[in-house]
Design a protein around this motif. Structure first.
Motif, short mmCIF file in Angstrom:
data_model
loop_
_atom_site.label_atom_id
_atom_site.label_comp_id
_atom_site.label_asym_id
_atom_site.label_seq_id
_atom_site.Cartn_x
_atom_site.Cartn_y
_atom_site.Cartn_z
N GLY A 131 7.98 -5.70 -33.79
CA GLY A 131 7.77 -4.77 -32.67
C GLY A 131 7.19 -5.56 -31.51
N ARG A 132 5.95 -5.31 -31.23
CA ARG A 132 5.26 -6.06 -30.19
C ARG A 132 5.02 -7.49 -30.66
NH1 ARG A 132 -0.73 -4.49 -27.72
NH2 ARG A 132 -0.90 -6.29 -26.29
N ILE A 133 5.23 -8.45 -29.78
CA ILE A 133 5.04 -9.85 -30.15
C ILE A 133 3.55 -10.14 -30.32
CG2 ILE A 133 5.04 -10.60 -27.72
CD1 ILE A 133 6.35 -13.21 -28.71
N ARG A 134 3.22 -10.86 -31.38
CA ARG A 134 1.85 -11.24 -31.69
C ARG A 134 1.81 -12.74 -31.94
NH1 ARG A 134 -0.88 -6.43 -32.69
NH2 ARG A 134 0.49 -4.65 -33.16
N CYS A 135 0.62 -13.30 -31.77
CA CYS A 135 0.51 -14.75 -31.86
C CYS A 135 0.76 -15.26 -33.28
CB CYS A 135 -0.86 -15.20 -31.36
SG CYS A 135 -2.24 -14.53 -32.30
N PHE A 136 0.60 -14.42 -34.29
CA PHE A 136 0.81 -14.85 -35.67
C PHE A 136 2.21 -14.53 -36.18
CE2 PHE A 136 -1.50 -10.79 -35.59
CZ PHE A 136 -0.61 -9.96 -36.21
N ASP A 137 3.12 -14.06 -35.34
CA ASP A 137 4.49 -13.82 -35.76
C ASP A 137 5.17 -15.13 -36.17
OD1 ASP A 137 4.41 -11.11 -35.39
OD2 ASP A 137 5.18 -11.17 -33.33
N PRO A 138 6.10 -15.09 -37.13
CA PRO A 138 6.76 -16.34 -37.58
C PRO A 138 7.55 -16.97 -36.44
CG PRO A 138 7.85 -14.41 -38.51
CD PRO A 138 6.59 -13.91 -37.87
N CYS A 139 7.31 -18.24 -36.23
CA CYS A 139 7.99 -18.94 -35.13
C CYS A 139 8.27 -20.37 -35.55
CB CYS A 139 7.14 -18.92 -33.86
SG CYS A 139 5.60 -19.87 -34.01
N THR A 140 9.21 -20.98 -34.85
CA THR A 140 9.59 -22.36 -35.09
C THR A 140 9.83 -23.03 -33.75
OG1 THR A 140 10.65 -21.82 -37.19
CG2 THR A 140 11.25 -23.91 -36.19
N THR A 141 9.26 -24.22 -33.58
CA THR A 141 9.45 -25.01 -32.37
C THR A 141 10.14 -26.32 -32.73
OG1 THR A 141 7.49 -24.05 -31.32
CG2 THR A 141 8.32 -26.12 -30.41
N VAL A 142 11.25 -26.59 -32.08
CA VAL A 142 11.98 -27.83 -32.30
C VAL A 142 12.00 -28.63 -31.01
CG1 VAL A 142 13.41 -26.86 -34.13
CG2 VAL A 142 14.19 -26.75 -31.76
N ASN A 143 12.20 -29.93 -31.16
CA ASN A 143 12.25 -30.82 -30.00
C ASN A 143 13.69 -31.22 -29.72
OD1 ASN A 143 10.89 -32.65 -28.00
ND2 ASN A 143 11.94 -34.18 -29.24
N VAL A 144 14.11 -31.03 -28.48
CA VAL A 144 15.44 -31.44 -28.05
C VAL A 144 15.30 -32.81 -27.40
CG1 VAL A 144 17.45 -30.86 -26.67
CG2 VAL A 144 16.06 -29.04 -27.68
N GLU A 145 15.97 -33.78 -27.97
CA GLU A 145 15.79 -35.15 -27.52
C GLU A 145 16.36 -35.40 -26.13
OE1 GLU A 145 17.36 -37.80 -30.40
OE2 GLU A 145 15.86 -37.29 -31.94
N LYS A 146 17.58 -34.94 -25.90
CA LYS A 146 18.23 -35.29 -24.63
C LYS A 146 19.36 -34.33 -24.33
CE LYS A 146 18.96 -39.65 -23.99
NZ LYS A 146 19.55 -41.01 -24.12
N ILE A 147 19.49 -34.00 -23.06
CA ILE A 147 20.66 -33.26 -22.58
C ILE A 147 21.05 -33.84 -21.23
CG2 ILE A 147 19.15 -31.43 -21.66
CD1 ILE A 147 21.48 -29.48 -22.11
N HIS A 148 22.30 -34.23 -21.12
CA HIS A 148 22.77 -34.93 -19.93
C HIS A 148 23.05 -33.95 -18.80
CE1 HIS A 148 23.13 -38.80 -21.96
NE2 HIS A 148 23.64 -38.15 -23.00
N PRO A 149 23.15 -34.46 -17.57
CA PRO A 149 23.43 -33.57 -16.42
C PRO A 149 24.76 -32.85 -16.59
CG PRO A 149 22.69 -35.73 -15.68
CD PRO A 149 22.92 -35.85 -17.15
N LYS A 150 24.78 -31.59 -16.18
CA LYS A 150 25.98 -30.74 -16.22
C LYS A 150 26.56 -30.65 -17.64
CE LYS A 150 25.61 -30.48 -11.75
NZ LYS A 150 25.07 -29.26 -11.12
N GLU A 151 25.70 -30.68 -18.63
CA GLU A 151 26.15 -30.65 -20.01
C GLU A 151 25.58 -29.42 -20.72
OE1 GLU A 151 26.27 -33.72 -23.80
OE2 GLU A 151 24.42 -33.52 -22.67
N SER A 152 26.33 -28.93 -21.71
CA SER A 152 25.86 -27.84 -22.56
C SER A 152 25.67 -28.40 -23.97
CB SER A 152 26.87 -26.68 -22.59
OG SER A 152 26.95 -26.07 -21.32
N LEU A 153 24.60 -27.98 -24.61
CA LEU A 153 24.22 -28.51 -25.91
C LEU A 153 23.87 -27.37 -26.85
CD1 LEU A 153 23.53 -31.08 -27.60
CD2 LEU A 153 21.19 -30.84 -26.75
N GLN A 154 24.34 -27.44 -28.09
CA GLN A 154 24.02 -26.44 -29.11
C GLN A 154 22.91 -26.96 -30.00
OE1 GLN A 154 27.17 -24.15 -31.15
NE2 GLN A 154 26.25 -24.79 -33.07
N VAL A 155 21.85 -26.16 -30.13
CA VAL A 155 20.69 -26.52 -30.94
C VAL A 155 20.51 -25.45 -32.00
CG1 VAL A 155 18.23 -27.03 -30.93
CG2 VAL A 155 19.62 -27.65 -28.96
N GLU A 156 20.33 -25.87 -33.25
CA GLU A 156 20.10 -24.94 -34.35
C GLU A 156 18.61 -24.88 -34.67
OE1 GLU A 156 22.49 -25.81 -37.72
OE2 GLU A 156 24.38 -25.24 -36.73
#
Length: 295
Positions: A131-156
């Motif tokens: 429902g309302r977002i809370r600070c203890f809600d399950p979350c995942t943070t990933v790091n995207v290494e690089k994305i080139h200019p005018k490019e689209s990238l798919q991240v899982e």
């Protein structure tokens, strides 16, 4: 007595020295903390809540700017020229079908870099909420290494398995129902539009990612030779059938012609028999004539 006391003191000093060396080695071999881990502490989604308060969600706040603008920094306002600014944006989000039930839900996020510079090492955070977002809600943070200019990238990105059990309704376990996706979730890069970095979706309406599998058939030399042999055999059979079809036009005469030949041969034989009979009759007549003359 004095000797035993000195021995105990020496042992205590030795133990303290060894312990101080061990503690020093542990401190030296410790891993450095990043500023993200230092600011956020536990892996919660408080930084996402800060981003929502600052820029809204689903373009609810118009933060786009045209041309040059001034951005705040730790050293005061900074003048950013238009040629140096870019924009990271969320293009689409799809669910990814999971074969293993022991894993959490997985999502494929397509990101676009609408700038003239390569953007490196930025964060992407996914949060599952009931429902309302809370600070203890399950979350995942990933790091995207690089994305080139005018490019689209798919991240899982995969949420923790706790996202499937976030509530209880009349004894029935309820999972997350909303998904929040944030790129540059620690707000490290200055962009022309910060509002398109945060989007929220209803999980029930998210489409699944279509996986297209390309099937390639390899033809071996044996198969090729077999096919060639089969084609040649088929052509030979067809040619034979054609020859058999045209055979009566160039072959020997048929039964009617043979019947005519048999008739002509029979006629020749009859005529030869008649000649022989005529010769016999002439001989008989000549014999009779000689006999009458003699008498």
């Amino acid at each position: 007595m004095r000797q035993s006391t000195s021995t105990v003191k020496f042992l205590n000093v030795t133990i303290l020295f060894i312990a101080s060396l061990a503690i020093g080695m542990v401190v030296c071999n410790g891993q450095d903390l990043s500023h993200r881990e230092l600011l956020s502490g536990s892996p919660d989604c408080s930084h996402v809540i800060d981003m929502i308060h600052r820029y809204g969600v689903n373009q609810s706040c118009d933060t786009s700017t045209d041309g040059n603008f001034v951005a705040p920094s730790a050293y005061g306002p900074v003048f950013i020229p238009a040629c140096e600014t870019g924009d990271l944006s969320i293009v689409s989000v799809h669910q990814v079908a999971q074969a293993d039930a022991a894993c959490g839900p997985k999502f494929a996020v397509v990101i676009s870099n609408c700038s003239t510079r390569c953007v490196e090492n930025f964060s992407l955070t996914a949060v599952g909420t009931l429902g309302r977002i809370r600070c203890f809600d399950p979350c995942t943070t990933v790091n995207v290494e690089k994305i080139h200019p005018k490019e689209s990238l798919q991240v899982e990105v995969t949420l923790p398995i706790e996202a499937f059990s976030m509530g209880n309704r009349n004894g029935q376990i309820i999972g997350f129902q909303r998904l929040v996706i944030v790129i540059d979730s620690f707000d490290e890069f200055v962009e022309t539009d910060e509002a398109n970095n945060i989007k929220a979706y209803r999980v029930a309406t998210l489409p699944f990612l279509e996986v297209t599998s390309s099937v390639t058939s390899e033809v071996t030399e044996t198969q090729v030779s077999e096919n060639v042999t089969t084609n040649e055999t088929t052509q030979t059979i067809e040619q034979t059938q054609q020859l058999e079809t045209t055979q009566p036009l160039t072959a020997q005469p048929d039964a009617s012609v043979s019947d005519q030949g048999a008739t002509s041969s029979t006629t020749v034989e009859d005529s030869s028999d008649a000649l022989q009979d005529a010769w016999k009759q002439l001989n008989v007549e000549s014999t009779d004539a000689d006999a009458s003359t003699a008498s």
